[in-house]
Structures are given as structure tokens and as C-alpha cells.
Write an enzyme that holds these catalytic residues in place. Structure first.
Site, PDB file in Angstrom:
ATOM      1  N   ARG A 195      -9.818   9.957 -12.020  1.00 57.13           N
ATOM      2  CA  ARG A 195      -9.667   9.146 -10.805  1.00 57.13           C
ATOM      3  C   ARG A 195     -10.418   9.790  -9.627  1.00 57.13           C
ATOM      4  O   ARG A 195     -10.995   9.112  -8.790  1.00 57.13           O
ATOM      5  CB  ARG A 195      -8.159   9.071 -10.516  1.00 57.13           C
ATOM      6  CG  ARG A 195      -7.777   8.169  -9.398  1.00 57.13           C
ATOM      7  CD  ARG A 195      -7.583   6.758  -9.876  1.00 57.13           C
ATOM      8  NE  ARG A 195      -7.279   5.908  -8.738  1.00 57.13           N
ATOM      9  CZ  ARG A 195      -6.775   4.698  -8.829  1.00 57.13           C
ATOM     10  NH1 ARG A 195      -6.534   4.177 -10.010  1.00 57.13           N
ATOM     11  NH2 ARG A 195      -6.531   3.988  -7.763  1.00 57.13           N
TER      12      ARG A 195
ATOM     13  N   ASP B 276      -0.136   0.804   2.105  1.00 64.12           N
ATOM     14  CA  ASP B 276       0.036  -0.210   3.158  1.00 64.12           C
ATOM     15  C   ASP B 276       0.821   0.325   4.355  1.00 64.12           C
ATOM     16  O   ASP B 276       1.621  -0.400   4.962  1.00 64.12           O
ATOM     17  CB  ASP B 276       0.713  -1.483   2.579  1.00 64.12           C
ATOM     18  CG  ASP B 276      -0.095  -2.092   1.444  1.00 64.12           C
ATOM     19  OD1 ASP B 276      -1.336  -2.029   1.499  1.00 64.12           O
ATOM     20  OD2 ASP B 276       0.504  -2.614   0.492  1.00 64.12           O
TER      21      ASP B 276
ATOM     22  N   ASN C 279      -7.646  -2.503   5.711  1.00 63.65           N
ATOM     23  CA  ASN C 279      -7.188  -3.229   4.533  1.00 63.65           C
ATOM     24  C   ASN C 279      -6.347  -4.407   4.995  1.00 63.65           C
ATOM     25  O   ASN C 279      -5.621  -4.297   5.979  1.00 63.65           O
ATOM     26  CB  ASN C 279      -6.335  -2.301   3.661  1.00 63.65           C
ATOM     27  CG  ASN C 279      -5.975  -2.914   2.305  1.00 63.65           C
ATOM     28  OD1 ASN C 279      -6.520  -3.934   1.898  1.00 63.65           O
ATOM     29  ND2 ASN C 279      -5.038  -2.279   1.613  1.00 63.65           N
ATOM     30  N   THR C 280      -6.463  -5.507   4.297  1.00 60.59           N
ATOM     31  CA  THR C 280      -5.609  -6.647   4.609  1.00 60.59           C
ATOM     32  C   THR C 280      -4.543  -6.793   3.531  1.00 60.59           C
ATOM     33  O   THR C 280      -4.819  -6.673   2.338  1.00 60.59           O
ATOM     34  CB  THR C 280      -6.433  -7.946   4.803  1.00 60.59           C
ATOM     35  OG1 THR C 280      -5.535  -9.021   4.983  1.00 60.59           O
ATOM     36  CG2 THR C 280      -7.359  -8.224   3.639  1.00 60.59           C
ATOM     37  N   HIS C 281      -3.294  -7.007   4.007  1.00 60.13           N
ATOM     38  CA  HIS C 281      -2.140  -7.028   3.103  1.00 60.13           C
ATOM     39  C   HIS C 281      -1.352  -8.316   3.340  1.00 60.13           C
ATOM     40  O   HIS C 281      -1.073  -8.649   4.498  1.00 60.13           O
ATOM     41  CB  HIS C 281      -1.274  -5.784   3.388  1.00 60.13           C
ATOM     42  CG  HIS C 281      -0.015  -5.760   2.599  1.00 60.13           C
ATOM     43  ND1 HIS C 281      -0.008  -5.742   1.222  1.00 60.13           N
ATOM     44  CD2 HIS C 281       1.284  -5.763   2.981  1.00 60.13           C
ATOM     45  CE1 HIS C 281       1.246  -5.735   0.794  1.00 60.13           C
ATOM     46  NE2 HIS C 281       2.045  -5.745   1.837  1.00 60.13           N
TER      47      HIS C 281
ATOM     48  N   ASP D 188      -4.532   4.659   5.629  1.00 60.44           N
ATOM     49  CA  ASP D 188      -4.201   6.091   5.569  1.00 60.44           C
ATOM     50  C   ASP D 188      -3.859   6.422   4.114  1.00 60.44           C
ATOM     51  O   ASP D 188      -4.145   5.623   3.219  1.00 60.44           O
ATOM     52  CB  ASP D 188      -3.092   6.450   6.570  1.00 60.44           C
ATOM     53  CG  ASP D 188      -1.766   5.783   6.224  1.00 60.44           C
ATOM     54  OD1 ASP D 188      -1.651   5.162   5.130  1.00 60.44           O
ATOM     55  OD2 ASP D 188      -0.835   5.886   7.038  1.00 60.44           O
TER      56      ASP D 188
ATOM     57  N   GLY E 140      -1.081   6.465   2.570  1.00 58.98           N
ATOM     58  CA  GLY E 140       0.086   5.793   1.990  1.00 58.98           C
ATOM     59  C   GLY E 140      -0.275   4.442   1.398  1.00 58.98           C
ATOM     60  O   GLY E 140      -1.453   4.064   1.354  1.00 58.98           O
TER      61      GLY E 140
HETATM   62  C1  GRF Z   1      -5.263 -11.386  -0.251  1.00 61.58           C
HETATM   63  O1  GRF Z   1      -4.072 -12.080   0.064  1.00 61.58           O
HETATM   64  C2  GRF Z   1      -5.110  -9.911  -0.064  1.00 61.58           C
HETATM   65  O2  GRF Z   1      -4.357  -9.555   1.052  1.00 61.58           O
HETATM   66  C3  GRF Z   1      -4.385  -9.545  -1.331  1.00 61.58           C
HETATM   67  O3  GRF Z   1      -5.035 -10.288  -2.322  1.00 61.58           O
HETATM   68  C4  GRF Z   1      -5.575 -11.475  -1.738  1.00 61.58           C
HETATM   69  C5  GRF Z   1      -7.053 -11.468  -2.004  1.00 61.58           C
HETATM   70  O4  GRF Z   1      -7.593 -12.727  -1.868  1.00 61.58           O
HETATM   71  N1  GRF Z   1      -4.341  -8.138  -1.560  1.00 61.58           N
HETATM   72  P1  GRF Z   1      -9.164 -12.991  -1.945  1.00 61.58           P
HETATM   73  O5  GRF Z   1      -9.721 -12.221  -3.120  1.00 61.58           O
HETATM   74  O6  GRF Z   1      -9.772 -12.552  -0.638  1.00 61.58           O
HETATM   75  O7  GRF Z   1      -9.290 -14.476  -2.147  1.00 61.58           O
END
Ligand code: GRF
Length: 205
Positions: A69, A149, A111-113, A145, A147
Site C-alpha cells: 500500500r 472524513d 474530498n467530497t463526502h 487529513d 482520518g
Molecule cells: C459521491 O456521492 C461521493 O461523495 C461518493 O461517491 C459519489 C461519487 O459519485 N463518495 P460520482 O462518481 O461523482 O458520480
């Protein structure tokens, strides 16, 4: 952030609709950012095809191609860094980046969560929110970071849970709001710059 368009490297693992929203926004020079490369941890995904259709260079670094990894993390960091990004956007990237990656690029990785942090971290945000019975969930953009999310929050958007929602219908509605939030916040980061002060993220310099 430079006066020239900010350089974005976007990492994806799936359908790439968040990536597409960034590609579409960046087509307008006034947006202030352009996607210079798209990377993935797997082949054959729609996210990579979206990049190819937009004429953006792509790369794949699979964990299984490396002996550990740590080696994967270093190779990913090397490849991303070579594109000299101002911002790295993890947009549905289903791997945790490691210490080497964050050591070299940390502070400019977001990152988007699909949940309202600090609730429901991890891989199953929409399912966990539904199972808990919350009436409002949403999406969170944060500075990565070490962690899961947990990083300082850049932006959040609420999404009501509706009666009869399934994980899929809820996640689909979250993703509509998530894409708008991502485009808005990344554009502001690119145009205005940003500062991370402890847990607080501010736009501007
Ligand atoms: C998003 O909701 C993201 O936050 C999550 O997976 C989804 C990805 O969607 N981790 P896409 O690949 O951008 O359509």
C-alpha cells in the site's frame, strides 16, 4: 492560488458525475480553474471516459499493481505531483490516500463526502443516514487529513430525507446538491484562495 487558472487534479473511482460538473464549470474561463489530469484506482470506469471525452490526460494506479500500500501511495503521490496541482479533488475516490501522499500534497487535497460531517463517515454515508432515521443529511467538502472524513470543513449542503427514500434515491438527491456545492466551493478556492486555521477553513488569503 495563482492568477492563472488553478490547476486541478481530480481522482475518481466510479461514474464521475462530480468530475463532470467540474469539467463543465471549468469550460468557462471565468471559473478560475481547469482540470489538468484525472486519476483513478481502477480501469474501465465512466469517470475516466468522461476525462477522455474532455481531452484531459488520465492515469490509473491500482493498489494491486504494487507490492505494498505504501508503494501505491508513493506512486500515486509522484504521478499527481508531476501535474503540479494547486488543488487535488477526490471526487468519489474510494481509497484513503496515505502518509506520503498527504506529506507531499496535504493542505491542498479536498474530498467530497455524501453526508453531513461529523455524522456518518466512511463508505456508506447515505445508507447509514437512512438507517439512523435522520430527517436531514447532505454532503460535505473537507480538506483531507489522516482520518476518515474528519478534515476541516470547506462547505456543506443539507438534503432532506423524504418518506419512502431508498439508499439509491437519497444518494441520487444528495449527489445533485453535492455537485453544486463542489463546483461552487472549488471555484471559490481557486479564485479567492483559502486558509486553514485549525478546524476552520476560510476563503480568501
Ligand atoms: C459521491 O456521492 C461521493 O461523495 C461518493 O461517491 C459519489 C461519487 O459519485 N463518495 P460520482 O462518481 O461523482 O458520480
Amino acid at each position: 492560488m495563482p492568477a492563472a487558472p488553478a490547476r486541478l487534479v481530480v481522482l475518481v473511482s466510479g461514474s464521475g458525475t462530480n468530475l463532470q460538473a467540474l469539467l463543465d464549470a471549468a469550460a468557462d474561463p471565468a471559473y478560475g480553474a481547469r482540470v489538468v489530469a484525472v486519476g483513478a484506482d481502477r480501469e474501465g470506469i465512466e469517470g475516466l471516459r468522461r476525462a477522455e471525452r474532455a481531452g484531459v490526460p488520465t492515469f490509473v494506479r491500482k493498489v494491486g499493481q504494487f507490492t505494498s500500500r505504501e508503494h501505491w501511495d508513493r506512486a500515486l503521490a509522484d504521478t499527481v505531483a508531476a501535474f503540479e496541482p494547486d488543488l487535488v479533488v477526490l471526487a468519489g475516490f474510494m481509497k484513503l490516500v496515505g502518509p506520503e501522499f498527504l506529506g507531499r500534497l496535504g493542505g491542498r487535497v479536498v474530498n467530497t463526502h455524501p453526508a453531513l460531517s461529523p455524522s456518518f463517515p466512511g463508505m456508506h454515508g447515505p445508507a447509514d443516514a437512512l438507517a439512523y432515521g435522520v430527517k436531514v443529511t447532505g454532503a460535505t467538502l473537507f480538506v483531507v487529513d489522516d482520518g476518515v472524513d474528519t478534515g476541516p470543513i470547506v462547505a456543506q449542503v443539507p438534503v432532506p430525507v423524504e418518506e419512502g427514500d431508498t439508499v439509491e434515491s437519497l444518494h441520487d438527491r444528495i449527489k445533485v446538491a453535492e455537485r453544486a456545492m463542489l463546483v461552487d466551493a472549488v471555484g471559490r478556492m481557486a479564485r479567492e484562495g483559502f486558509l486553514v486555521d485549525g478546524r476552520t477553513v476560510r476563503f480568501g488569503t
